[in-house]
Design a protein around this motif. Structure first.
Motif, PDB file in Angstrom:
ATOM      1  N   ARG A  10       0.923  -1.310  -0.098  1.00 41.74           N
ATOM      2  CA  ARG A  10       0.023  -0.217  -0.173  1.00 41.74           C
ATOM      3  C   ARG A  10       0.795   1.462   0.050  1.00 41.74           C
ATOM      4  O   ARG A  10       0.587   2.166  -0.648  1.00 41.74           O
ATOM      5  CB  ARG A  10      -0.999  -0.204   1.129  1.00 41.74           C
ATOM      6  N   TYR A  11       1.947   1.314   0.689  1.00 40.33           N
ATOM      7  CA  TYR A  11       2.892   2.513   0.554  1.00 40.33           C
ATOM      8  C   TYR A  11       3.437   2.694  -0.577  1.00 40.33           C
ATOM      9  O   TYR A  11       3.371   3.561  -1.057  1.00 40.33           O
ATOM     10  CB  TYR A  11       3.981   2.248   1.823  1.00 40.33           C
ATOM     11  N   PHE A  12       3.935   1.512  -1.079  1.00 36.47           N
ATOM     12  CA  PHE A  12       4.462   1.629  -2.543  1.00 36.47           C
ATOM     13  C   PHE A  12       3.626   2.339  -3.707  1.00 36.47           C
ATOM     14  O   PHE A  12       3.713   2.853  -4.417  1.00 36.47           O
ATOM     15  CB  PHE A  12       5.173   0.362  -3.098  1.00 36.47           C
ATOM     16  N   VAL A  13       2.367   1.638  -3.479  1.00 36.04           N
ATOM     17  CA  VAL A  13       1.251   1.929  -4.455  1.00 36.04           C
ATOM     18  C   VAL A  13       1.170   3.528  -4.439  1.00 36.04           C
ATOM     19  O   VAL A  13       1.028   4.038  -5.537  1.00 36.04           O
ATOM     20  CB  VAL A  13      -0.015   1.068  -4.436  1.00 36.04           C
ATOM     21  N   THR A  14       0.833   3.878  -3.430  1.00 40.27           N
ATOM     22  CA  THR A  14       0.705   5.344  -2.961  1.00 40.27           C
ATOM     23  C   THR A  14       1.721   6.165  -3.541  1.00 40.27           C
ATOM     24  O   THR A  14       1.372   7.189  -4.159  1.00 40.27           O
ATOM     25  CB  THR A  14       0.277   5.643  -1.681  1.00 40.27           C
ATOM     26  N   VAL A  15       2.944   6.019  -3.322  1.00 40.11           N
ATOM     27  CA  VAL A  15       4.121   6.611  -3.636  1.00 40.11           C
ATOM     28  C   VAL A  15       4.161   6.885  -5.454  1.00 40.11           C
ATOM     29  O   VAL A  15       4.454   7.524  -6.029  1.00 40.11           O
ATOM     30  CB  VAL A  15       5.425   6.044  -3.096  1.00 40.11           C
ATOM     31  N   ALA A  16       3.926   5.456  -5.724  1.00 40.45           N
ATOM     32  CA  ALA A  16       4.244   5.300  -7.357  1.00 40.45           C
ATOM     33  C   ALA A  16       3.095   6.022  -8.070  1.00 40.45           C
ATOM     34  O   ALA A  16       3.093   6.712  -8.992  1.00 40.45           O
ATOM     35  CB  ALA A  16       3.977   3.768  -7.758  1.00 40.45           C
ATOM     36  N   GLU A  17       1.856   6.365  -7.268  1.00 40.69           N
ATOM     37  CA  GLU A  17       0.407   6.919  -7.823  1.00 40.69           C
ATOM     38  C   GLU A  17       0.778   8.458  -7.910  1.00 40.69           C
ATOM     39  O   GLU A  17       0.413   9.222  -8.876  1.00 40.69           O
ATOM     40  CB  GLU A  17      -0.693   6.532  -7.334  1.00 40.69           C
ATOM     41  N   GLU A  18       1.219   8.836  -6.669  1.00 39.24           N
ATOM     42  CA  GLU A  18       1.667  10.206  -6.508  1.00 39.24           C
ATOM     43  C   GLU A  18       2.670  10.573  -7.020  1.00 39.24           C
ATOM     44  O   GLU A  18       2.923  12.016  -7.528  1.00 39.24           O
ATOM     45  CB  GLU A  18       1.620  10.555  -4.991  1.00 39.24           C
ATOM     46  N   ARG A  19       3.676  10.015  -7.127  1.00 32.72           N
ATOM     47  CA  ARG A  19       5.216  10.274  -7.978  1.00 32.72           C
ATOM     48  C   ARG A  19       5.827  11.235  -7.079  1.00 32.72           C
ATOM     49  O   ARG A  19       6.443  12.095  -7.516  1.00 32.72           O
ATOM     50  CB  ARG A  19       4.875  10.992  -9.362  1.00 32.72           C
ATOM     51  N   HIS A  20       5.454  11.345  -5.873  1.00 32.10           N
ATOM     52  CA  HIS A  20       5.973  12.344  -4.749  1.00 32.10           C
ATOM     53  C   HIS A  20       5.643  11.643  -3.286  1.00 32.10           C
ATOM     54  O   HIS A  20       4.787  11.398  -2.863  1.00 32.10           O
ATOM     55  CB  HIS A  20       5.124  13.485  -5.076  1.00 32.10           C
ATOM     56  N   PHE A  21       6.896  11.834  -2.573  1.00 35.81           N
ATOM     57  CA  PHE A  21       6.699  11.133  -1.165  1.00 35.81           C
ATOM     58  C   PHE A  21       5.975  12.184  -0.273  1.00 35.81           C
ATOM     59  O   PHE A  21       5.224  11.651   0.459  1.00 35.81           O
ATOM     60  CB  PHE A  21       8.303  11.034  -0.788  1.00 35.81           C
ATOM     61  N   GLY A  22       6.078  13.319  -0.484  1.00 31.13           N
ATOM     62  CA  GLY A  22       5.259  14.246   0.539  1.00 31.13           C
ATOM     63  C   GLY A  22       3.965  14.293   0.027  1.00 31.13           C
ATOM     64  O   GLY A  22       3.025  14.008   1.146  1.00 31.13           O
ATOM     65  N   ARG A  23       3.304  13.867  -1.002  1.00 31.07           N
ATOM     66  CA  ARG A  23       2.130  13.765  -1.449  1.00 31.07           C
ATOM     67  C   ARG A  23       1.372  12.660  -0.740  1.00 31.07           C
ATOM     68  O   ARG A  23       0.156  12.389  -0.218  1.00 31.07           O
ATOM     69  CB  ARG A  23       1.770  14.145  -2.782  1.00 31.07           C
ATOM     70  N   ALA A  24       2.405  11.411  -0.907  1.00 30.22           N
ATOM     71  CA  ALA A  24       2.087  10.250  -0.761  1.00 30.22           C
ATOM     72  C   ALA A  24       1.821  10.126   0.863  1.00 30.22           C
ATOM     73  O   ALA A  24       0.801   9.345   1.220  1.00 30.22           O
ATOM     74  CB  ALA A  24       3.043   9.116  -0.991  1.00 30.22           C
ATOM     75  N   ALA A  25       2.580  10.722   1.451  1.00 31.57           N
ATOM     76  CA  ALA A  25       2.669  10.712   2.930  1.00 31.57           C
ATOM     77  C   ALA A  25       1.281  11.419   3.796  1.00 31.57           C
ATOM     78  O   ALA A  25       0.903  10.830   4.362  1.00 31.57           O
ATOM     79  CB  ALA A  25       3.762  11.226   3.660  1.00 31.57           C
ATOM     80  N   GLU A  26       1.035  12.472   2.978  1.00 35.24           N
ATOM     81  CA  GLU A  26      -0.114  13.083   3.206  1.00 35.24           C
ATOM     82  C   GLU A  26      -1.270  12.381   3.029  1.00 35.24           C
ATOM     83  O   GLU A  26      -1.943  12.280   3.934  1.00 35.24           O
ATOM     84  CB  GLU A  26      -0.213  14.615   2.324  1.00 35.24           C
ATOM     85  N   ARG A  27      -1.256  11.571   1.941  1.00 28.64           N
ATOM     86  CA  ARG A  27      -2.517  10.650   1.487  1.00 28.64           C
ATOM     87  C   ARG A  27      -2.531   9.674   2.738  1.00 28.64           C
ATOM     88  O   ARG A  27      -3.773   9.144   2.911  1.00 28.64           O
ATOM     89  CB  ARG A  27      -2.365  10.382  -0.015  1.00 28.64           C
ATOM     90  N   LEU A  28      -1.569   9.115   2.911  1.00 27.79           N
ATOM     91  CA  LEU A  28      -1.392   8.089   3.823  1.00 27.79           C
ATOM     92  C   LEU A  28      -1.661   8.271   5.318  1.00 27.79           C
ATOM     93  O   LEU A  28      -1.894   7.624   6.236  1.00 27.79           O
ATOM     94  CB  LEU A  28      -0.002   7.364   3.723  1.00 27.79           C
ATOM     95  N   GLY A  29      -1.756   9.587   5.610  1.00 22.95           N
ATOM     96  CA  GLY A  29      -1.800  10.130   6.869  1.00 22.95           C
ATOM     97  C   GLY A  29      -0.715   9.698   7.827  1.00 22.95           C
ATOM     98  O   GLY A  29      -0.780   9.555   8.988  1.00 22.95           O
ATOM     99  N   MET A  30       0.699  10.064   7.166  1.00 21.18           N
ATOM    100  CA  MET A  30       1.601   9.721   8.031  1.00 21.18           C
ATOM    101  C   MET A  30       2.763  10.749   7.633  1.00 21.18           C
ATOM    102  O   MET A  30       2.829  11.619   6.648  1.00 21.18           O
ATOM    103  CB  MET A  30       2.214   8.284   7.864  1.00 21.18           C
ATOM    104  N   ALA A  31       3.973  10.826   8.531  1.00 19.59           N
ATOM    105  CA  ALA A  31       5.070  11.684   8.217  1.00 19.59           C
ATOM    106  C   ALA A  31       5.859  11.045   6.989  1.00 19.59           C
ATOM    107  O   ALA A  31       5.870   9.824   6.823  1.00 19.59           O
ATOM    108  CB  ALA A  31       5.999  11.642   9.532  1.00 19.59           C
ATOM    109  N   GLN A  32       6.552  11.940   6.419  1.00 18.48           N
ATOM    110  CA  GLN A  32       7.404  11.534   5.333  1.00 18.48           C
ATOM    111  C   GLN A  32       8.463  10.525   5.642  1.00 18.48           C
ATOM    112  O   GLN A  32       8.907   9.481   4.725  1.00 18.48           O
ATOM    113  CB  GLN A  32       7.914  12.831   4.362  1.00 18.48           C
ATOM    114  N   PRO A  33       9.516  10.909   6.598  1.00 18.05           N
ATOM    115  CA  PRO A  33      10.605  10.083   6.838  1.00 18.05           C
ATOM    116  C   PRO A  33      10.171   8.596   6.846  1.00 18.05           C
ATOM    117  O   PRO A  33      11.162   7.700   6.425  1.00 18.05           O
ATOM    118  CB  PRO A  33      11.159  10.838   8.141  1.00 18.05           C
TER     119      PRO A  33
END
Length: 285
Positions: A10-33
């Motif tokens: 789920r983490y990987f798919v979100t990053v792959a879809e957003e093409r951006h760690f910051g946006r993916a982290a926001e979508r997942l409701g977690m911090a980027q690091p």
């Protein structure tokens, strides 16, 4: 190599879809690091690079593209399994049937009357929403038109009938026994597309039936529909005529290919028996 977890996918798919760690982290409701660490851990676990990182965005490597496609399928399968398991564990289990409200060929009432295995819950939706409902576990079985993509599904044909066009009863074309698409030049479908190009653009239906019939009766639009819908909604201000150029309309019963549910098998059997009843043979030709 240890087994992958749904969380990692789920983490990987979100990053792959957003093409951006910051946006993916926001979508997942977690911090980027911690998200970045999780993706690095996944790459180490697989022994391949999945992402090409830059200061502005990320891109997928060939391995990442492959994992993205497979991970989506895996996550959908997990979600479907969860939904089916929860429904099966209910105090009063029910069979969930997906269909369009007006796309049952007149079979739904006799099927529900004859099917006595368990209660049936109807999942009503628009055209094209039934197959996704089967795949993601929201539905156990569906009544649908001919399938374009049958991957992961089994189906049986129930009915085949001609395509009709709905016209104002006072229209000069209503005097004809059949209509050609060329006869409809200059006419519009309810969505505004040219009626004579129906073979190329299809027949979308953005409005409800009452609105469509009102448009037809006042001469604003024509509409293509299955014969069984025309039979059900016969109206004095509307004429229905066959359009031989259009493909026949089909009705299928479909279910997930991996299903081993006796309740699903019983529903398919009942649907087939009802469709094969003598009074339905006209529609099957």
């Amino acid at each position: 190599m240890s087994d992958l977890e749904a969380r990692q996918l789920r983490y990987f798919v979100t990053v792959a879809e957003e093409r951006h760690f910051g946006r993916a982290a926001e979508r997942l409701g977690m911090a980027q690091p911690p998200l970045s660490r999780a993706i690095r851990d996944l790459e180490r676990q697989l022994g391949v690079q999945l992402l090409i990182r830059t200061t502005r965005q990320v891109a997928l490597t060939p391995a990442g593209e492959t994992l993205l496609a497979d991970a989506k399928v895996a996550l959908d399968a997990i979600s479907a399994a969860q939904r089916r398991a929860r429904r099966a564990g209910q105090e009063t289990p029910a069979l969930r049937l997906a269909l369009k409200a007006d796309y049952d060929g007149g079979l739904l009432p006799p099927i529900l009357e004859a099917y006595d295995v368990m209660p049936v819950e109807l999942l009503l939706g628009g055209r094209g929403e039934q197959v996704p409902a089967l795949r993601d576990g929201r539905a156990d079985v569906a009544l649908i038109p001919a399938l374009g993509d049958e991957d992961g599904l089994d189906s049986e044909l129930l009915l085949t009938g001609p395509s009709m066009v709905a016209l104002p009863a006072a229209d000069s074309l209503a005097a004809r026994t059949t209509i050609r698409l060329a006869d409809l030049a200059g006419r519009r479908l309810p969505d505004g597309s040219p009626a004579e190009r129906a073979l190329m653009v299809g027949n979308r239906r953005p409005l409800d039936l009452a609105q469509i019939f009102n448009l037809v009766e006042v001469g604003t639009a024509v509409w293509f529909l299955p014969e069984w819908v025309a039979r059900r909604y016969s109206r004095p201000g509307t004429a229905f005529r066959p359009v031989p150029e259009l493909e026949p309309v089909t009705l299928k019963v479909a279910w997930p290919a991996e299903s081993r549910s006796p309740a699903v098998a019983a529903f398919v059997r009942v649907a087939r028996q009802i469709a094969e009843a003598p009074e339905k043979q006209l529609l099957r030709r």
